[in-house]
Design a protein around this motif. Sequence first.
Motif, PDB file in Angstrom:
ATOM      1  N   SER A   1     -23.341 -14.546 -54.259  1.00  0.00           N
ATOM      2  CA  SER A   1     -23.009 -15.125 -55.565  1.00  0.00           C
ATOM      3  C   SER A   1     -24.234 -15.650 -56.309  1.00  0.00           C
ATOM      4  N   ASP A   2     -25.316 -15.889 -55.613  1.00  0.00           N
ATOM      5  CA  ASP A   2     -26.537 -16.400 -56.247  1.00  0.00           C
ATOM      6  C   ASP A   2     -27.562 -15.298 -56.512  1.00  0.00           C
ATOM      7  N   PHE A   3     -27.136 -14.042 -56.397  1.00  0.00           N
ATOM      8  CA  PHE A   3     -28.080 -12.932 -56.508  1.00  0.00           C
ATOM      9  C   PHE A   3     -28.867 -12.965 -57.818  1.00  0.00           C
ATOM     10  N   ILE A   4     -28.171 -13.122 -58.944  1.00  0.00           N
ATOM     11  CA  ILE A   4     -28.869 -13.081 -60.239  1.00  0.00           C
ATOM     12  C   ILE A   4     -29.868 -14.217 -60.361  1.00  0.00           C
ATOM     13  N   GLU A   5     -29.456 -15.412 -59.997  1.00  0.00           N
ATOM     14  CA  GLU A   5     -30.355 -16.565 -60.101  1.00  0.00           C
ATOM     15  C   GLU A   5     -31.570 -16.401 -59.187  1.00  0.00           C
ATOM     16  N   GLU A   6     -31.363 -15.892 -57.995  1.00  0.00           N
ATOM     17  CA  GLU A   6     -32.454 -15.751 -57.028  1.00  0.00           C
ATOM     18  C   GLU A   6     -33.415 -14.622 -57.393  1.00  0.00           C
ATOM     19  N   ASN A   7     -32.924 -13.662 -58.199  1.00  0.00           N
ATOM     20  CA  ASN A   7     -33.738 -12.476 -58.509  1.00  0.00           C
ATOM     21  C   ASN A   7     -33.943 -12.279 -60.011  1.00  0.00           C
ATOM     22  N   LYS A   8     -33.756 -13.313 -60.801  1.00  0.00           N
ATOM     23  CA  LYS A   8     -33.744 -13.157 -62.255  1.00  0.00           C
ATOM     24  C   LYS A   8     -35.066 -12.644 -62.822  1.00  0.00           C
ATOM     25  N   TYR A   9     -36.172 -13.039 -62.234  1.00  0.00           N
ATOM     26  CA  TYR A   9     -37.463 -12.591 -62.764  1.00  0.00           C
ATOM     27  C   TYR A   9     -37.704 -11.112 -62.467  1.00  0.00           C
ATOM     28  N   ASP A  10     -37.326 -10.686 -61.265  1.00  0.00           N
ATOM     29  CA  ASP A  10     -37.464  -9.273 -60.917  1.00  0.00           C
ATOM     30  C   ASP A  10     -36.486  -8.409 -61.717  1.00  0.00           C
ATOM     31  N   LEU A  11     -35.276  -8.937 -61.945  1.00  0.00           N
ATOM     32  CA  LEU A  11     -34.305  -8.207 -62.753  1.00  0.00           C
ATOM     33  C   LEU A  11     -34.818  -8.030 -64.180  1.00  0.00           C
ATOM     34  N   ALA A  12     -35.363  -9.110 -64.739  1.00  0.00           N
ATOM     35  CA  ALA A  12     -35.892  -9.045 -66.098  1.00  0.00           C
ATOM     36  C   ALA A  12     -37.032  -8.047 -66.196  1.00  0.00           C
ATOM     37  N   ALA A  13     -37.944  -8.098 -65.244  1.00  0.00           N
ATOM     38  CA  ALA A  13     -39.093  -7.199 -65.260  1.00  0.00           C
ATOM     39  C   ALA A  13     -38.668  -5.744 -65.067  1.00  0.00           C
ATOM     40  N   SER A  14     -37.685  -5.525 -64.199  1.00  0.00           N
ATOM     41  CA  SER A  14     -37.247  -4.160 -63.901  1.00  0.00           C
ATOM     42  C   SER A  14     -36.515  -3.530 -65.081  1.00  0.00           C
ATOM     43  N   ILE A  15     -35.607  -4.275 -65.708  1.00  0.00           N
ATOM     44  CA  ILE A  15     -34.862  -3.687 -66.830  1.00  0.00           C
ATOM     45  C   ILE A  15     -35.802  -3.467 -68.011  1.00  0.00           C
TER      46      ILE A  15
END
Length: 334
Positions: free
Chosen positions: A228-242
């Motif tokens: 459930s915390d995936f987005i919060e824990e990976n938000k910087y990598d998600l932002a950079a990847s998209i």
Amino acid sequence: MNEVIVAIESSCDETSASVCVDGEIKSNVIATQEIHSKYGGVVPELASRAHQQAIAPVVMEALERAGVEKKDLTAVAFTQGPGLLGALLVGTSFAKSMSLGLKIPLIGVNHMQAHILAHFIEEPQPKFPFICLTVSGGHTQIVKVNDYLDMTVLGQTQDDAVGEAFDKCAKIMGIPYPGGPLIDKMSKSGDPNRFEFSKTDMPDLDYSFSGIKTSFLYFTQNQTQKNSDFIEENKYDLAASIQRHLIGMLMEKLELAAEREGINQIAIAGGVSANSELRSTLISTGEEKGWEVYIPKFEYCTDNAAMIAMTAYYQLKGGQLSDLTASPMPRWKF
């Protein structure tokens, strides 16, 4: 002073006015609407009301900053489209009133053409012909620019614009509107190669951003079910990847267009042209391919009346005027 134009921009959520004297911008006033952030996007009715409140003070401030009085004006310009109908109507009505009251010409301007001609506000300026990637919240186009008022669309998005893709992915991550600039900022702290997303392949020079947006949504939903915390824990990598994916899609078609047309004068315009990775990638690609690259100042990337005034100046010189029957054109293309 020969030609003194006051221009009004009200296509979306910025109320802006600018004064142009003989092709030189003397003022550029922008009032941004903060109210939309709590709704996760622009609310058309609220935008229209905010324009009604701001337009008179913004126009008067633009005249004052330019040291121009109403009696000095020789023309009034306005964004006729594309944009939100209600928002465009406010600017159109105000401009018509000024034209009628001051007995001066009226000039309706295409908002997307104006983004491109923002490159002629200051030096350096591209040489004709050049290719311009116009990227904003609602539009993504590759345009061949033959002259100030002679432009041909070579390719464009068939669904979402890249700006919409940025904002929708940001919303999925819980980032407030407008999310595109925040994704850009967050990406600087992330790993752009961490995550992969699928995209829709389009023929020729057209784009499609709906597929990658859906891929991003399903991926984050699937991961959140496991953690459930995936987005919060990976938000910087998600932002950079998209961001890497979206900028890569833009550049792939732009490179193809430049190669096909045999043009090395390359420009970008529109709100998304403020994106730091797009700007840096364009510069590095230009150095590799021998392009002459043109990137507007940040203040001329987002919606502003200076670009409307500059376009109106060239329209006035070319005799492209409007009359009091002019009406808003929310889906106006060129």
